[in-house]
Design a protein around this motif. Structure first.
Motif, mmCIF file in Angstrom:
data_model
loop_
_atom_site.group_PDB
_atom_site.id
_atom_site.type_symbol
_atom_site.label_atom_id
_atom_site.label_comp_id
_atom_site.label_asym_id
_atom_site.label_seq_id
_atom_site.Cartn_x
_atom_site.Cartn_y
_atom_site.Cartn_z
ATOM 1 N N GLY A 69 66.063 23.022 -14.144
ATOM 2 C CA GLY A 69 67.264 23.121 -13.316
ATOM 3 C C GLY A 69 67.171 22.315 -12.040
ATOM 4 O O GLY A 69 67.935 22.531 -11.104
ATOM 5 N N VAL A 70 66.234 21.355 -12.005
ATOM 6 C CA VAL A 70 66.040 20.494 -10.835
ATOM 7 C C VAL A 70 66.500 19.094 -11.210
ATOM 8 O O VAL A 70 66.100 18.557 -12.242
ATOM 9 C CB VAL A 70 64.557 20.474 -10.398
ATOM 10 N N TYR A 71 67.330 18.504 -10.349
ATOM 11 C CA TYR A 71 67.890 17.173 -10.603
ATOM 12 C C TYR A 71 67.704 16.309 -9.365
ATOM 13 O O TYR A 71 67.608 16.816 -8.253
ATOM 14 C CB TYR A 71 69.383 17.279 -10.941
ATOM 15 N N PHE A 72 67.691 15.002 -9.588
ATOM 16 C CA PHE A 72 67.581 14.055 -8.484
ATOM 17 C C PHE A 72 68.670 12.991 -8.616
ATOM 18 O O PHE A 72 68.401 11.854 -8.999
ATOM 19 C CB PHE A 72 66.189 13.402 -8.462
ATOM 20 N N ARG A 86 73.461 23.017 -6.419
ATOM 21 C CA ARG A 86 73.467 22.828 -4.966
ATOM 22 C C ARG A 86 72.289 21.978 -4.521
ATOM 23 O O ARG A 86 71.232 21.974 -5.141
ATOM 24 C CB ARG A 86 73.373 24.192 -4.279
ATOM 25 N N ALA A 87 72.478 21.283 -3.423
ATOM 26 C CA ALA A 87 71.364 20.565 -2.815
ATOM 27 C C ALA A 87 70.322 21.575 -2.367
ATOM 28 O O ALA A 87 70.668 22.686 -1.941
ATOM 29 C CB ALA A 87 71.849 19.739 -1.624
ATOM 30 N N ALA A 121 58.459 5.286 -2.743
ATOM 31 C CA ALA A 121 58.331 4.707 -1.399
ATOM 32 C C ALA A 121 58.604 5.702 -0.282
ATOM 33 O O ALA A 121 58.263 5.442 0.870
ATOM 34 C CB ALA A 121 59.284 3.518 -1.261
ATOM 35 N N GLY A 122 59.198 6.834 -0.597
ATOM 36 C CA GLY A 122 59.502 7.823 0.430
ATOM 37 C C GLY A 122 59.657 9.200 -0.182
ATOM 38 O O GLY A 122 60.117 9.329 -1.314
ATOM 39 N N LEU A 123 59.247 10.204 0.567
ATOM 40 C CA LEU A 123 59.313 11.571 0.066
ATOM 41 C C LEU A 123 59.473 12.531 1.238
ATOM 42 O O LEU A 123 58.748 12.441 2.228
ATOM 43 C CB LEU A 123 58.027 11.903 -0.701
ATOM 44 N N SER A 124 60.438 13.426 1.131
ATOM 45 C CA SER A 124 60.578 14.526 2.078
ATOM 46 C C SER A 124 60.783 15.790 1.248
ATOM 47 O O SER A 124 60.795 15.739 0.025
ATOM 48 C CB SER A 124 61.751 14.296 3.032
ATOM 49 N N ARG A 125 60.975 16.898 1.904
ATOM 50 C CA ARG A 125 61.173 18.159 1.184
ATOM 51 C C ARG A 125 62.506 18.202 0.433
ATOM 52 O O ARG A 125 62.685 19.021 -0.458
ATOM 53 C CB ARG A 125 61.107 19.342 2.157
ATOM 54 N N ARG A 126 63.429 17.305 0.802
ATOM 55 C CA ARG A 126 64.763 17.357 0.198
ATOM 56 C C ARG A 126 65.186 16.080 -0.521
ATOM 57 O O ARG A 126 66.197 16.087 -1.223
ATOM 58 C CB ARG A 126 65.800 17.692 1.263
ATOM 59 N N VAL A 151 68.640 12.831 -3.717
ATOM 60 C CA VAL A 151 68.505 14.159 -3.109
ATOM 61 C C VAL A 151 68.086 15.129 -4.197
ATOM 62 O O VAL A 151 68.355 14.907 -5.382
ATOM 63 C CB VAL A 151 69.803 14.650 -2.426
ATOM 64 N N CYS A 152 67.447 16.191 -3.792
ATOM 65 C CA CYS A 152 67.076 17.232 -4.739
ATOM 66 C C CYS A 152 68.263 18.168 -4.922
ATOM 67 O O CYS A 152 68.862 18.620 -3.954
ATOM 68 C CB CYS A 152 65.862 18.014 -4.231
#
Length: 132
Positions: free
Chosen positions: A51-54, A114-115, A80-85, A108-109
């Motif tokens: 249930g996780v999408y990007f 929902r985000a 190249a970049g990663l944050s919690r969201r 976005v996650c």
């Protein structure tokens, strides 16, 4: 970590001038991104099954040289970049070492509809790829 995905240019991907149409590069980047995650042991279909999408929220491309029907292009992909969201992939599309295009996608996650935050175990696995 950087992966290389080889793609053979199909006739349907070319325009009237015989070069790969600019819109096709987004498809090439998607194929390379899915391949990157697969090679990293994080198959995208397994991530989606949780249930996780990007979804892609930003795409940037700079074109340097054309690709033509029948050629094999190599798409080099790295996280190249990663944050919690969100996360960002960088790409280089090459033919025999010649840079054809370079760009990025930002995602976005989305958890369910929902985000949201990237689940901790997935974030940790992506962190290793981002640093390595």
């Amino acid at each position: 970590m950087e992966t290389t995905t080889l793609l053979k240019v199909r006739y349907a991907e070319t325009d009237q001038m015989g070069v790969v149409h600019h819109s096709v590069y987004a498809v090439y980047l998607e194929a390379a991104r899915v391949d990157f995650l697969e090679q990293a042991g994080l198959p995208y279909h397994a991530i989606e099954a949780r249930g996780v999408y990007f979804p892609v929220v930003e795409l940037g491309l700079t074109f340097r040289a054309p690709a033509h029907f029948g050629e094999v292009v190599a798409v080099k992909t790295r996280l190249a970049g990663l944050s919690r969201r969100d996360l960002r992939f960088a790409y280089r599309v090459e033919r025999e070492g010649l840079l054809l295009a370079e760009g990025y996608t930002r995602h976005v996650c989305q958890v369910g509809e929902r985000a949201g935050r990237i689940p901790e175990d997935l974030y940790q696995a992506l962190s290793v790829l981002h640093l390595g």
